[in-house]
Write an enzyme that holds these catalytic residues in place. Structure first.
Site, mmCIF file in Angstrom:
data_model
loop_
_atom_site.group_PDB
_atom_site.id
_atom_site.type_symbol
_atom_site.label_atom_id
_atom_site.label_comp_id
_atom_site.label_asym_id
_atom_site.label_seq_id
_atom_site.Cartn_x
_atom_site.Cartn_y
_atom_site.Cartn_z
ATOM 1 N N ASP A 113 1.120 7.771 -1.157
ATOM 2 C CA ASP A 113 0.782 6.383 -1.524
ATOM 3 C C ASP A 113 -0.721 6.419 -1.778
ATOM 4 O OD1 ASP A 113 1.730 3.446 -1.645
ATOM 5 O OD2 ASP A 113 0.096 3.253 -0.223
ATOM 6 N N LYS A 132 7.248 3.287 6.305
ATOM 7 C CA LYS A 132 5.910 3.513 5.744
ATOM 8 C C LYS A 132 5.047 4.146 6.814
ATOM 9 C CE LYS A 132 3.393 2.831 1.997
ATOM 10 N NZ LYS A 132 3.819 2.788 0.578
HETATM 11 P P1 NDP Z 1 -3.974 5.636 -5.817
HETATM 12 O O1 NDP Z 1 -4.646 6.072 -4.574
HETATM 13 O O2 NDP Z 1 -3.578 6.653 -6.817
HETATM 14 O O3 NDP Z 1 -4.880 4.559 -6.579
HETATM 15 C C1 NDP Z 1 -5.299 3.403 -5.937
HETATM 16 C C2 NDP Z 1 -6.212 2.626 -6.866
HETATM 17 O O4 NDP Z 1 -6.490 1.368 -6.289
HETATM 18 C C3 NDP Z 1 -7.560 3.285 -7.082
HETATM 19 O O5 NDP Z 1 -8.070 2.893 -8.331
HETATM 20 C C4 NDP Z 1 -8.389 2.715 -5.948
HETATM 21 O O6 NDP Z 1 -9.790 2.728 -6.178
HETATM 22 C C5 NDP Z 1 -7.875 1.292 -5.918
HETATM 23 N N1 NDP Z 1 -7.963 0.740 -4.570
HETATM 24 C C6 NDP Z 1 -7.449 1.278 -3.440
HETATM 25 N N2 NDP Z 1 -7.755 0.522 -2.388
HETATM 26 C C7 NDP Z 1 -8.474 -0.511 -2.865
HETATM 27 C C8 NDP Z 1 -9.076 -1.643 -2.267
HETATM 28 N N3 NDP Z 1 -8.987 -1.846 -0.943
HETATM 29 N N4 NDP Z 1 -9.721 -2.511 -3.077
HETATM 30 C C9 NDP Z 1 -9.820 -2.300 -4.402
HETATM 31 N N5 NDP Z 1 -9.261 -1.252 -5.029
HETATM 32 C C10 NDP Z 1 -8.605 -0.381 -4.268
HETATM 33 O O7 NDP Z 1 -2.713 4.786 -5.344
HETATM 34 P P2 NDP Z 1 -1.423 4.347 -6.185
HETATM 35 O O8 NDP Z 1 -1.765 4.153 -7.605
HETATM 36 O O9 NDP Z 1 -0.320 5.269 -5.822
HETATM 37 O O10 NDP Z 1 -1.077 2.938 -5.498
HETATM 38 C C11 NDP Z 1 -1.541 1.690 -6.007
HETATM 39 C C12 NDP Z 1 -0.674 0.580 -5.471
HETATM 40 O O11 NDP Z 1 0.682 0.776 -5.911
HETATM 41 C C13 NDP Z 1 -0.580 0.486 -3.939
HETATM 42 O O12 NDP Z 1 -0.426 -0.874 -3.580
HETATM 43 C C14 NDP Z 1 0.702 1.247 -3.628
HETATM 44 O O13 NDP Z 1 1.254 0.893 -2.386
HETATM 45 C C15 NDP Z 1 1.557 0.779 -4.786
HETATM 46 N N6 NDP Z 1 2.725 1.598 -5.102
HETATM 47 C C16 NDP Z 1 2.597 2.930 -5.337
HETATM 48 C C17 NDP Z 1 3.702 3.691 -5.658
HETATM 49 C C18 NDP Z 1 3.592 5.129 -5.996
HETATM 50 O O14 NDP Z 1 4.614 5.726 -6.345
HETATM 51 N N7 NDP Z 1 2.414 5.741 -5.951
HETATM 52 C C19 NDP Z 1 5.054 3.095 -5.672
HETATM 53 C C20 NDP Z 1 5.071 1.658 -5.500
HETATM 54 C C21 NDP Z 1 3.941 0.971 -5.199
HETATM 55 P P3 NDP Z 1 -10.684 4.011 -5.755
HETATM 56 O O15 NDP Z 1 -10.338 5.096 -6.712
HETATM 57 O O16 NDP Z 1 -12.081 3.521 -5.878
HETATM 58 O O17 NDP Z 1 -10.297 4.349 -4.354
HETATM 59 O O1 8G0 Z 2 5.678 1.312 -2.308
HETATM 60 C C1 8G0 Z 2 6.542 2.136 -2.600
HETATM 61 O O2 8G0 Z 2 7.647 1.821 -3.026
HETATM 62 C C2 8G0 Z 2 6.232 3.600 -2.461
HETATM 63 C C3 8G0 Z 2 4.910 4.016 -2.502
HETATM 64 C C4 8G0 Z 2 4.634 5.370 -2.396
HETATM 65 C C5 8G0 Z 2 5.676 6.292 -2.244
HETATM 66 C C6 8G0 Z 2 6.983 5.846 -2.196
HETATM 67 C C7 8G0 Z 2 8.108 6.836 -2.044
HETATM 68 O O3 8G0 Z 2 8.794 6.821 -1.042
HETATM 69 O O4 8G0 Z 2 8.290 7.618 -2.945
HETATM 70 C C8 8G0 Z 2 7.259 4.501 -2.318
#
Ligand code: NDP
Ligand code: 8G0
Length: 459
Positions: free
Chosen positions: A154, A114
């Site tokens: 991410d 990461k």
């Molecule tokens: P995005 O940046 O697309 O969205 C994040 C969302 O969470 C936004 O709505 C954001 O609000 C909110 N957010 C971020 N930080 C905070 C915080 N500190 N407190 C409250 N709300 C917060 O990210 P993703 O959707 O990609 O990721 C969301 C979660 O899923 C993370 O934990 C990530 O690690 C996990 N994840 C993502 C994967 C992926 O493929 N993208 C895969 C597996 C897990 P705002 O818009 O106001 O910033």
């Molecule tokens: O948390 C995860 O598994 C994650 C989040 C964002 C990206 C990736 C990836 O390697 O595609 C994994």
């Protein structure tokens, strides 16, 4: 874990995994795995670097860049890059640690890593974002590669940033290769990668519902509370609606948006409207005051959805960030009738919340809530990244249907693996559902530990 710098999030993730191994029969059957746990808990390598870039006022800006290359037993380091002001080594170590076992659960050949930066993309111009990404990759490119370490997006990193970083890698290394995933469709990206995490969570929960109700129930008619409104939350919401469920909440870092009444759901159109403002990194609060939204939804500044839903909750999908469900909120979800909770976010639940869910599962039996940890439920994102790597290596592009059907199969296998492993090592009390957190942790850990033993990493 003694004599370590204070790393609260990493310690939390470590203790969560270690406690489920300790409380199972794993160490009785295989005491040598205690040594493997000690070894796997130290990253193979941590890279930290300076990122200097110029803002639109020609001022020098400085950020910290990181890549935690945690474990490469099963394949190249793999995991996302997070750009958020809260990013520090503790957070990236917790994410990298969980990534090792999650990636093992996908069944694909990926190690765990990461990275990211404390850079805040909010309020930055496109030019500032581009200059930051170029500067970040100028250093990171020395440490990654298609067979070494394959980052992705991410929180705060979308296809746009992946594009700027890919371009800079290609220039400096003079190599067009699958070094990043989440790429654009015309330059090596996989279909379904944007949808994969959200869709995958919902596919996973479909199996939970089917198993717990002996095939009698599905998403149809279920009221689903979701937090977040980014990549994961958006596609989870769209899939819930497609399967006949109702989405009753979304949120962002500034507040929660919940249905005013007990009937209805966010529509596909409303989710697309939210997705469009998130491309511009705006807040939900800006929409909440418009007539279309204020007549149907209540916006609660500074709140999370869990205690603010009107009426029953059947399923909860935390999909924003770590520690977004507290022990008290876990109790409130149970009181609202919630039977399934699955993390789209990584470490979405505090340890207090997990303890509440797990105690409920083991004592209330069939009436209980069933908890699925992020390392199982959100594995679909990295799984399709693994499929993107496979397509890049073979220089082919699979259809949406091909990728989606592979994603479904991976989520099914991930669920069945966690379930079977829990039955073997963490026998639930009579009539209770098996612990998916124990089963998934043990299944992921044993796979990695065995590979490390073969490589001479521990003996
Ligand atoms: P995005 O940046 O697309 O969205 C994040 C969302 O969470 C936004 O709505 C954001 O609000 C909110 N957010 C971020 N930080 C905070 C915080 N500190 N407190 C409250 N709300 C917060 O990210 P993703 O959707 O990609 O990721 C969301 C979660 O899923 C993370 O934990 C990530 O690690 C996990 N994840 C993502 C994967 C992926 O493929 N993208 C895969 C597996 C897990 P705002 O818009 O106001 O910033
Ligand atoms: O948390 C995860 O598994 C994650 C989040 C964002 C990206 C990736 C990836 O390697 O595609 C994994």
């Amino acid at each position: 874990m003694s004599n370590l710098p204070y790393e609260p999030e990493f310690e939390q993730a470590y203790k969560e995994l270690a406690s489920t191994l300790e409380n199972s029969t794993l160490f009785q059957k295989k005491p040598e795995y205690r040594k493997a746990l000690q070894v796997v808990s130290v990253p193979e390598r941590v890279v930290q670097f300076r990122v200097v870039w110029e803002d639109d006022n020609q001022q020098v800006q400085i950020n910290r860049g990181f890549r935690v290359q945690f474990n490469s037993a099963l394949g190249p380091y793999k995991g996302g890059l997070r750009f958020h002001p809260s990013v520090n080594l503790s957070i990236l170590k917790f994410l990298g640690f969980e990534q090792i076992f999650k990636n093992a659960l996908t069944g694909l050949n990926m190690g765990g890593g990461k990275g990211g930066s404390d850079f805040d993309p909010k309020g930055k111009s496109d030019n500032e974002i581009r200059r930051f990404c170029v500067s970040f990759m100028t250093e990171l490119c020395k440490h990654i590669g298609a067979d070494t370490d394959v980052p992705a997006g991410d929180i705060g990193v979308t296809g746009r940033e992946v594009g700027f970083m890919f371009g800079q890698y290609k220039k400096i290394r003079n190599s067009w290769e699958g070094v990043l995933t989440g790429k654009g469709g015309s330059w090596g990206g996989s279909l379904i990668r944007p949808e994969a995490t959200g869709y995958g969570v919902v596919y996973y929960v479909e199996h939970m519902i089917k198993y717990a109700t002996q095939g009698k129930e599905s998403f149809a008619g279920k009221r689903v509370a979701i937090s977040g409104s980014g990549n994961v939350a958006q596609y989870a919401a769209l899939k819930v609606i497609e399967l006949g469920g109702s989405v009753v909440s979304l949120s962002d870092s500034q507040g929660a948006l919940v249905l005013k009444g007990e009937e209805g759901s966010f529509t596909e159109e409303e989710i697309n409207t939210i997705a469009a403002i998130k491309v511009e990194r705006k807040q939900i609060s800006e929409l909440a005051n418009t007539e279309a939204f204020s007549s149907k939804f209540k916006y609660i500044p500074g709140a999370r959805p869990w205690t603010n839903i009107v009426g029953r909750i059947d399923v909860a999908l935390p999909s924003a960030t770590q520690n977004e469900v507290s022990g008290d909120e876990a109790k409130a979800l149970i009181a609202a009738g919630c039977k399934f909770i699955a993390e789209g976010s990584n470490m979405g639940s505090t340890q207090d919340a997990i303890d509440v869910f797990e105690a409920d599962r083991d004592t209330k039996k069939s009436e209980a809530i069933w908890y699925a940890p992020g390392k199982a439920a959100n594995a679909g994102g990295v799984a399709v990244s693994g499929l993107e790597m496979a397509q890049n290596s073979a220089r082919v592009n699979w259809t949406r249907e091909e990728v989606d059907s592979r994603l479904k199969k991976i989520m099914e296998d991930c669920f069945n693996n966690g379930l079977a492993t829990a039955k073997e090592y963490a026998t639930p009390s009579k009539g209770a559902l098996p612990s998916l957190v124990a089963g998934s942790n043990i299944a992921g850990f044993t796979k990695v530990a065995e590979a490390m033993k073969d490589h001479g990493d521990w003996w």
